[in-house]
Write a protein that holds these residues in place. Structure first.
Motif, PDB file in Angstrom:
ATOM      1  N   LYS A 144      23.662  56.341  64.249  1.00  0.00           N
ATOM      2  CA  LYS A 144      24.428  55.443  63.396  1.00  0.00           C
ATOM      3  C   LYS A 144      24.058  55.860  61.887  1.00  0.00           C
ATOM      4  O   LYS A 144      24.737  55.885  60.434  1.00  0.00           O
ATOM      5  CB  LYS A 144      23.052  53.912  62.912  1.00  0.00           C
ATOM      6  CG  LYS A 144      24.412  52.572  62.600  1.00  0.00           C
ATOM      7  CD  LYS A 144      24.158  51.523  62.692  1.00  0.00           C
ATOM      8  CE  LYS A 144      24.852  50.357  61.754  1.00  0.00           C
ATOM      9  NZ  LYS A 144      24.125  48.993  62.003  1.00  0.00           N
TER      10      LYS A 144
ATOM     11  N   ASP B  54      22.020  46.724  67.739  1.00  0.00           N
ATOM     12  CA  ASP B  54      23.241  47.661  68.513  1.00  0.00           C
ATOM     13  C   ASP B  54      22.513  48.715  68.098  1.00  0.00           C
ATOM     14  O   ASP B  54      23.370  50.141  67.648  1.00  0.00           O
ATOM     15  CB  ASP B  54      24.208  47.063  67.529  1.00  0.00           C
ATOM     16  CG  ASP B  54      24.473  46.897  65.846  1.00  0.00           C
ATOM     17  OD1 ASP B  54      23.636  47.232  65.439  1.00  0.00           O
ATOM     18  OD2 ASP B  54      25.794  47.021  65.317  1.00  0.00           O
ATOM     19  N   CYS B  55      21.267  48.764  66.883  1.00  0.00           N
ATOM     20  CA  CYS B  55      21.547  50.293  66.500  1.00  0.00           C
ATOM     21  C   CYS B  55      19.665  50.154  66.903  1.00  0.00           C
ATOM     22  O   CYS B  55      19.300  48.998  65.849  1.00  0.00           O
ATOM     23  CB  CYS B  55      21.341  50.555  65.059  1.00  0.00           C
ATOM     24  SG  CYS B  55      21.012  52.121  64.309  1.00  0.00           S
TER      25      CYS B  55
ATOM     26  N   GLU C  55      19.700  45.997  73.658  1.00  0.00           N
ATOM     27  CA  GLU C  55      21.171  45.983  73.410  1.00  0.00           C
ATOM     28  C   GLU C  55      21.416  44.240  72.675  1.00  0.00           C
ATOM     29  O   GLU C  55      22.450  44.158  72.565  1.00  0.00           O
ATOM     30  CB  GLU C  55      21.776  46.910  74.092  1.00  0.00           C
ATOM     31  CG  GLU C  55      21.662  48.058  75.023  1.00  0.00           C
ATOM     32  CD  GLU C  55      22.291  48.485  75.706  1.00  0.00           C
ATOM     33  OE1 GLU C  55      22.718  47.567  76.162  1.00  0.00           O
ATOM     34  OE2 GLU C  55      22.204  49.813  75.783  1.00  0.00           O
ATOM     35  N   GLU C  56      21.412  43.603  73.614  1.00  0.00           N
ATOM     36  CA  GLU C  56      21.589  41.833  73.392  1.00  0.00           C
ATOM     37  C   GLU C  56      21.218  41.839  72.120  1.00  0.00           C
ATOM     38  O   GLU C  56      22.049  40.667  71.554  1.00  0.00           O
ATOM     39  CB  GLU C  56      21.021  41.093  74.835  1.00  0.00           C
ATOM     40  CG  GLU C  56      20.046  40.831  74.444  1.00  0.00           C
ATOM     41  CD  GLU C  56      19.802  39.770  75.716  1.00  0.00           C
ATOM     42  OE1 GLU C  56      19.995  38.425  75.355  1.00  0.00           O
ATOM     43  OE2 GLU C  56      18.991  40.040  76.246  1.00  0.00           O
TER      44      GLU C  56
ATOM     45  N   MET D 179      24.162  52.223  72.296  1.00  0.00           N
ATOM     46  CA  MET D 179      23.212  52.078  71.654  1.00  0.00           C
ATOM     47  C   MET D 179      22.860  53.081  70.467  1.00  0.00           C
ATOM     48  O   MET D 179      22.864  54.328  71.282  1.00  0.00           O
ATOM     49  CB  MET D 179      21.469  51.902  72.426  1.00  0.00           C
ATOM     50  CG  MET D 179      20.364  52.395  71.219  1.00  0.00           C
ATOM     51  SD  MET D 179      19.798  50.196  70.209  1.00  0.00           S
ATOM     52  CE  MET D 179      19.449  49.047  71.481  1.00  0.00           C
ATOM     53  N   LYS D 180      22.867  52.622  69.384  1.00  0.00           N
ATOM     54  CA  LYS D 180      22.533  54.401  68.552  1.00  0.00           C
ATOM     55  C   LYS D 180      21.298  54.129  67.672  1.00  0.00           C
ATOM     56  O   LYS D 180      20.712  53.122  67.304  1.00  0.00           O
ATOM     57  CB  LYS D 180      23.914  54.193  67.828  1.00  0.00           C
ATOM     58  CG  LYS D 180      25.393  54.822  68.617  1.00  0.00           C
ATOM     59  CD  LYS D 180      26.377  55.252  66.988  1.00  0.00           C
ATOM     60  CE  LYS D 180      27.607  55.344  67.806  1.00  0.00           C
ATOM     61  NZ  LYS D 180      28.120  56.190  67.044  1.00  0.00           N
TER      62      LYS D 180
ATOM     63  N   LYS E 249      21.316  40.249  58.885  1.00  0.00           N
ATOM     64  CA  LYS E 249      21.559  41.276  60.548  1.00  0.00           C
ATOM     65  C   LYS E 249      19.490  41.455  60.575  1.00  0.00           C
ATOM     66  O   LYS E 249      18.388  40.972  59.490  1.00  0.00           O
ATOM     67  CB  LYS E 249      21.828  42.904  60.247  1.00  0.00           C
ATOM     68  CG  LYS E 249      23.424  42.991  59.666  1.00  0.00           C
ATOM     69  CD  LYS E 249      23.367  44.167  59.652  1.00  0.00           C
ATOM     70  CE  LYS E 249      25.027  43.760  59.108  1.00  0.00           C
ATOM     71  NZ  LYS E 249      25.262  44.778  58.720  1.00  0.00           N
TER      72      LYS E 249
END
Length: 344
Positions: A27, A254-255, A250-251, A1-2, A179
């Motif tokens: 990120k 990603d940030c 996290e699924e 994770m970022k 996103k």
């Protein structure tokens, strides 16, 4: 994770140094630009003139970009007043976007304005445009209405602890080629009735500060939570995600965005989420941080059980007939005197 974290200039430079030190976990940096309203007030650190502060801000942002950290420009003021649709405003915005993309490598913009999003899409097609969390988009329909002009959508805060709603939003976003983004550490109350009014005040902070004002308005949450009856409902009426629980997301993400621009100790917040652990008042990690308003009580983060996030994330939200959040809050509520005596 970022993480995506908010930049602000500090007098001691500690936050800047922290960002460079923790760059592998970042990120991007998100930041406002002088002359444009954003979702937070901006003031120069004590001891620096506005001119010197602006020069130092540009220097630090350039150094962060050169260190390989992504750059996100905030145009997330809740109101742009008479400039909202003006030709002069968009000409100035175009010049600004030319500058920040050339000098700072800005690759994305977060905005509350569908018109700004449209302008960027028509003139700066390489920039990713995100719908701000302040737009409170929490349904697939909310994304659909604006899908022509936005590439990404921040989830409305109130759905942070509803895994079913997140799955629906994630699936809808992917189906549209969009996103889905998340803000993890908001301290705002769910469905706050005064939120839009407060955001409008912040957007016009400069003008308001020049007036002889009869009132000072910092939001309704402070007085509300000082009442112990309301504090008892704190976990139910908030939406923050603890550092210990961020891995559960996290699924879908990603940030994750962390609010740090108004924090007294942003380093503490970032490092707590990097470690996935924090001992102390959970309010200290949030924006706004209400810890000073509820003293001598504090909500001890480490006393919140590990299963809390999974339980509330999958529950049916029948709060009228359930007191789970209230029981957890009571088990985590500590008097400052207890800590002092324990250390003696």
């Amino acid at each position: 994770m970022k993480f995506s974290v908010g930049y602000r200039l500090t007098a001691d430079g500690e936050w800047f140094r922290c960002l460079l030190t923790e760059k592998e976990h970042l990120k991007e940096i998100y930041f406002p630009w002088t002359g444009f309203s954003s979702g937070r007030e901006e003031t120069a650190p004590e001891g620096l003139s506005p001119f010197d502060a602006e020069a130092e801000k540009r220097r630090e942002l350039k150094a962060l970009h050169d260190a390989g950290i992504g750059m996100n420009l905030l145009l997330n003021g809740n109101c742009y007043g008479r400039d909202s649709l003006s030709r002069a405003f968009f000409l100035r915005l175009g010049d600004t976007l030319d500058e920040v993309t050339d000098t700072l490598g800005v690759s994305s913009v977060t905005t509350t304005s569908p018109v700004i999003a449209k302008f960027i899409g028509q003139n700066f097609g390489d920039l990713e445009v995100r719908a701000s969390v302040n737009m409170e988009i929490g349904t697939p329909e909310g994304m659909t209405y604006l899908s022509e002009w936005f590439d990404a959508f921040y989830l409305a805060r109130e759905y942070n602890r509803d895994f079913g709603a997140i799955r629906r939003m994630k699936n809808a976003a992917e189906a549209k080629g969009k996103k889905l983004c998340l803000l993890a550490n908001s301290g705002c109350l769910n469905h706050c009735s005064a939120h839009h009014f407060h955001d409008n005040l912040v957007a016009h902070h400069g003008e308001i500060a020049e007036m002889d004002n009869a009132y000072d308005f910092q939001g309704v949450c402070w007085d509300y939570l000082r009442d112990l009856v309301h504090l008892d409902e704190y976990l139910r009426i908030t939406n923050f995600i603890r550092p210990e629980d961020i891995h559960l997301y996290e699924e879908w993400f990603d940030c994750v965005k962390l609010a740090t621009r108004a924090s007294a100790h942003p380093e503490r917040t970032l490092r707590a989420y990097i470690r996935g652990q924090y001992i102390g008042s959970v309010m200290n990690l949030l924006e706004p941080d209400h810890s000073g308003g509820v003293l001598p009580l504090l909500v001890e983060n480490s006393a919140i059980p590990a299963e809390f996030a999974g339980t509330v994330g999958n529950c049916q939200k029948n709060c009228e007939s359930c007191d789970y959040c209230r029981r957890v809050l009571r088990s985590a509520l500590i008097q400052m005197e207890e800590i002092i005596h324990a250390d003696q």
